[in-house]
Design an enzyme around this catalytic site. Structure first.
Site, short mmCIF file in Angstrom:
data_model
loop_
_atom_site.label_atom_id
_atom_site.label_comp_id
_atom_site.label_asym_id
_atom_site.label_seq_id
_atom_site.Cartn_x
_atom_site.Cartn_y
_atom_site.Cartn_z
N GLU A 175 8.98 3.35 -6.95
CA GLU A 175 9.76 2.53 -6.27
C GLU A 175 10.05 1.15 -6.60
O GLU A 175 9.73 0.31 -7.01
CB GLU A 175 8.21 1.26 -5.26
CG GLU A 175 9.20 0.97 -4.56
CD GLU A 175 8.12 0.33 -3.28
OE1 GLU A 175 6.40 0.17 -3.76
OE2 GLU A 175 8.02 -0.84 -2.93
N LYS A 217 10.37 5.94 -3.55
CA LYS A 217 10.45 4.81 -2.70
C LYS A 217 11.19 4.05 -2.64
O LYS A 217 11.17 3.17 -3.72
CB LYS A 217 8.84 4.27 -2.66
CG LYS A 217 8.78 3.73 -1.06
CD LYS A 217 6.98 2.71 -1.53
CE LYS A 217 6.89 2.07 -0.57
NZ LYS A 217 5.44 1.54 -0.49
C1 5MM Z 1 1.64 -3.44 0.90
O1 5MM Z 1 2.71 -4.66 -0.17
C2 5MM Z 1 2.93 -3.91 -1.29
C3 5MM Z 1 2.21 -5.10 -2.43
O2 5MM Z 1 2.93 -6.03 -2.10
P1 5MM Z 1 2.33 -6.69 -3.09
O3 5MM Z 1 1.87 -6.76 -4.31
O4 5MM Z 1 3.66 -8.26 -3.14
O5 5MM Z 1 0.76 -8.33 -2.41
C4 5MM Z 1 4.73 -3.80 -1.59
O6 5MM Z 1 4.69 -3.31 -2.39
C5 5MM Z 1 4.88 -2.65 -0.39
O7 5MM Z 1 3.82 -1.13 -0.96
C6 5MM Z 1 5.51 -2.98 -0.70
O8 5MM Z 1 6.74 -3.36 -0.53
C7 5MM Z 1 5.92 -1.51 0.54
O9 5MM Z 1 5.75 -2.54 2.01
P2 5MM Z 1 6.77 -3.15 2.58
O10 5MM Z 1 7.13 -4.23 3.61
O11 5MM Z 1 8.34 -3.93 2.40
O12 5MM Z 1 7.59 -1.91 3.95
#
Ligand code: 5MM
Length: 332
Positions: A175, A217
């Site tokens: 990602e 991703k």
């Molecule tokens: C769910 O959030 C994931 C972990 O975030 P933190 O480590 O900052 O708490 C994050 O990596 C998430 O899987 C990705 O950003 C995709 O989430 P979004 O909300 O951008 O679809």
């Protein structure tokens, strides 16, 4: 043992996406508090069980990404999360990075950490039942960022992580996220995303990572959140797919993050992508665009677990339907 390409194919099953429920303890606690819920380990557990046990979730979701805390917790009936979701027909995944930290030498930029001891942690997660993992690198578009140093350092870390995962028989979700923060237009986002993907591909190749056994991703190519005019779904789809075409045909698939887009916008963009013929499937691995409505609907009330699940399912089904548009295009 199931091979990484086989697991990746299951993750990219037609009409399905991946649910990102892997907020770190700090992020999850903040979001619970914003919704009036006490940020305890038990409330985080109840919330994740609400999501994972939503009836029929597996119709549109192939896998769920959890954080370390959740993977070690159990459903209310005592079944460990990885076994409980597997029994529901969903692959359990684990976020293995330890977060984006200030990168020494690069003012204001971050390097995602978590490589120390990673092979040992992956072996433990595999024994617990994790089928796939996730690592997120974060890039901010600014006047002088992302720098070449930040791109190279994070691309290298992503590749080291991906190689370690495949060695452990776990599929890595790779990602690289370009944040939406900023006043740039979508052309700038395209150029930056392109440069990052090229660096990631090069590092993956140097470490002999099998692209048939990874899921990419990425962010969608969108304008910054302070840019004057929002791009249409067709404009987003055209530039995003153009960037992705730089990936070889044997890549297992692409599962987009939502990046803070409104849930409806993320779905519309995903749907517009399906009009483009690509050698790999394009699906969703949304976090906020799927779980935020569920969290607001539940907001810690035990009587509203069903309402939270219904909110999740509404969005999951909408994205599943968007992805199935492509299946229809391919069949016809
Ligand atoms: C769910 O959030 C994931 C972990 O975030 P933190 O480590 O900052 O708490 C994050 O990596 C998430 O899987 C990705 O950003 C995709 O989430 P979004 O909300 O951008 O679809």
């Amino acid at each position: 043992m199931t091979s990484c390409p086989e697991i990746a194919a299951t993750m990219m099953a037609p009409g399905k996406g991946i649910l990102a429920a892997d907020e770190s303890v700090a992020t999850m606690s903040k979001r619970l508090q914003e919704n009036g819920v006490e940020p305890t380990a038990e409330n985080r557990r109840i919330y994740r069980e609400l999501l994972a046990s939503a009836p029929g979730l597996s119709d549109s979701v192939s896998g769920i990404i959890f954080c370390d805390e959740t993977l070690r917790q159990t459903f209310g009936d005592g079944t460990p999360f990885p076994l409980a979701v597997s029994a529901l027909g969903i692959l359990p995944g684990i976020k293995v990075d330890t977060g984006a930290k200030p990168c020494p030498g690069l003012d204001g930029e971050t390097i995602t950490e978590g490589l120390d001891g990673l092979p040992q942690r992956l072996a433990e997660y595999a024994a617990m039942g994790a089928a796939f993992a996730k690592w997120r690198a974060v890039f901010v578009i600014g006047e002088h960022t992302p720098s070449r140093g930040a791109i190279r350092a994070n691309a290298n870390a992503l590749a080291r992580y991906a190689a370690a995962c495949q060695q452990a028989g776990i599929v890595p979700i790779v990602e690289p996220e370009v944040l939406m923060d900023g006043a740039h237009n979508r052309g700038v986002c395209r150029d930056v995303t392109n440069e990052i993907h090229a660096a990631v591909r090069a590092e993956l190749a140097l470490l002999n990572v099998d692209l048939a056994g990874i899921v990419l991703k990425p962010n969608m190519v969108v304008e910054g959140d302070r840019y004057i005019r929002p791009s249409t779904p067709e404009e987003v789809a055209e530039l995003t797919v153009a960037v992705l075409r730089t990936w070889p045909d044997h890549l297992a698939g692409v599962a987009f993050l939502s990046g803070g887009q409104e849930p409806e916008r993320a779905t519309a963009n995903l749907e517009a992508m399906q009009a483009h013929q690509t050698p790999w499937p394009l699906t969703f691995s949304f976090g906020r665009a799927l779980v935020s409505p569920a969290l607001s609907a539940w907001h810690g009330d035990p009587d509203l677990i069903g309402a939270g699940q219904e909110a999740l399912l509404r969005h999951v089904r909408a994205n599943g339907a968007a992805v199935r548009m492509r299946v229809a295009v391919q069949v016809n």
